[in-house]
Write a protein that holds these residues in place. Sequence first.
Motif, PDB file in Angstrom:
ATOM      1  N   LEU A  67       0.864  -1.171   0.000  1.00 33.61           N
ATOM      2  CA  LEU A  67       0.000   0.000   0.000  1.00 33.61           C
ATOM      3  C   LEU A  67       0.900   1.220   0.000  1.00 33.61           C
ATOM      4  N   SER A  68       0.608   2.172  -0.851  1.00 30.85           N
ATOM      5  CA  SER A  68       1.375   3.406  -0.836  1.00 30.85           C
ATOM      6  C   SER A  68       1.015   4.201   0.409  1.00 30.85           C
ATOM      7  N   GLU A  69       1.825   5.196   0.688  1.00 33.61           N
ATOM      8  CA  GLU A  69       1.555   6.041   1.856  1.00 33.61           C
ATOM      9  C   GLU A  69       0.185   6.702   1.718  1.00 33.61           C
ATOM     10  N   GLN A  70      -0.145   7.133   0.485  1.00 33.13           N
ATOM     11  CA  GLN A  70      -1.440   7.773   0.246  1.00 33.13           C
ATOM     12  C   GLN A  70      -2.579   6.779   0.446  1.00 33.13           C
ATOM     13  N   ASP A  71      -2.388   5.536  -0.044  1.00 36.58           N
ATOM     14  CA  ASP A  71      -3.415   4.506   0.133  1.00 36.58           C
ATOM     15  C   ASP A  71      -3.649   4.235   1.618  1.00 36.58           C
ATOM     16  N   LEU A  72      -2.566   4.160   2.367  1.00 33.76           N
ATOM     17  CA  LEU A  72      -2.678   3.882   3.796  1.00 33.76           C
ATOM     18  C   LEU A  72      -3.382   5.026   4.508  1.00 33.76           C
ATOM     19  N   ASN A  73      -3.059   6.259   4.137  1.00 35.30           N
ATOM     20  CA  ASN A  73      -3.718   7.414   4.743  1.00 35.30           C
ATOM     21  C   ASN A  73      -5.214   7.427   4.423  1.00 35.30           C
ATOM     22  N   ASN A  74      -5.560   7.052   3.182  1.00 32.80           N
ATOM     23  CA  ASN A  74      -6.970   6.985   2.807  1.00 32.80           C
ATOM     24  C   ASN A  74      -7.707   5.907   3.608  1.00 32.80           C
ATOM     25  N   LEU A  75      -7.023   4.790   3.819  1.00 34.53           N
ATOM     26  CA  LEU A  75      -7.619   3.710   4.606  1.00 34.53           C
ATOM     27  C   LEU A  75      -7.860   4.159   6.043  1.00 34.53           C
TER      28      LEU A  75
END
Length: 337
Positions: A67-75
């Motif tokens: 998961l990219s950092e952005q994906d993780l933040n969105n999660l």
Amino acid sequence: MQSNNYVFFLDLNRKGRKRPKCTFQLREKRNKELPLVRIDIIGRPHQNPDGTHVAVPLLKDNGNFKLSEQDLNNLILCLKKALKMKKIYFDWIDKKIQFTPSKTNNYITITTPFLDMYNDYIELIVFKGRDTQYVISDDGYTLDELGMLEINLNKKSKRRDYFESILLNFGVKKSNGELLIGFNNLNEFPDAQNRLTQCMLQVFDLLQTSKNNVIQYFKEDVTDYFIDNNIPVGEDLSLLGKSGRSSKFDIVIGRTKKKRQQAIKVINTPTTSNISNPLFRIIDVRERQPNTDFAVIANNIDQAISGDFISAFKNYNVPIYPWSDKEKWLSTFQIAS
């Protein structure tokens, strides 16, 4: 969560010693046993169908799934919103639920924010138990209401099987006409209240089940009515028609010295769209079965029998017996002594 056509359940599980362990799960009401989306954070390692393994948590340093950092933040943002929704929901419950002690203080009435089939608020009562410290009960309301609608759950039927499966799923017992749950610790009260409420709502859905089930239930009601009045019946008998095809009749009453055999079609929805199939079947078979009388029993409890339906069968001399008038036409089918 609800859209125009679907109802979704959002599940959050944070139990266990591992922190910040969290399972996020989305399900659709009609297929509750099949999660649409499931995300585990600080969960157990997972094996895919192809044999590959995925380590959990799903962080970007994992070699098998990234998961990219952005994906993780969105999660994380999504989970925070879900938790906020959960808090709003429980705050709403706290404000809406009411507790009213009885005048004699031997039970407490709980008025929930959930609505029954009449849009009345569901009420429960809590009182001291015999086998358990406390009992929460519907005070007989559920079965009383179904009984007033002539839904009999005492006889063996598919409807009763479904009813008993609902009780089993929610851990609810039936005793002396009441639905109830016993518990010994007040910490168990919220879970017991929720299970009993959800059980009642699902039992009320007996009136709003799928089309096939509703049709089957109506057939059972008609069959049981005949049997209760000492009329021996056969079910689902196939008769050969002029076309060479067999047609199935829901109820058949055998021939006697004084009466011809009677073959009956049971129609749950007597509307214009439901004329052709049963009428064709009767016309097709009648010429090949000269010693059989044919009739239709139509369910007019929820809606009136359509004028087109009545006219079509009348034109072919096929009598229609409205279910609401069953006491008036019962003697037509009784065996002459």
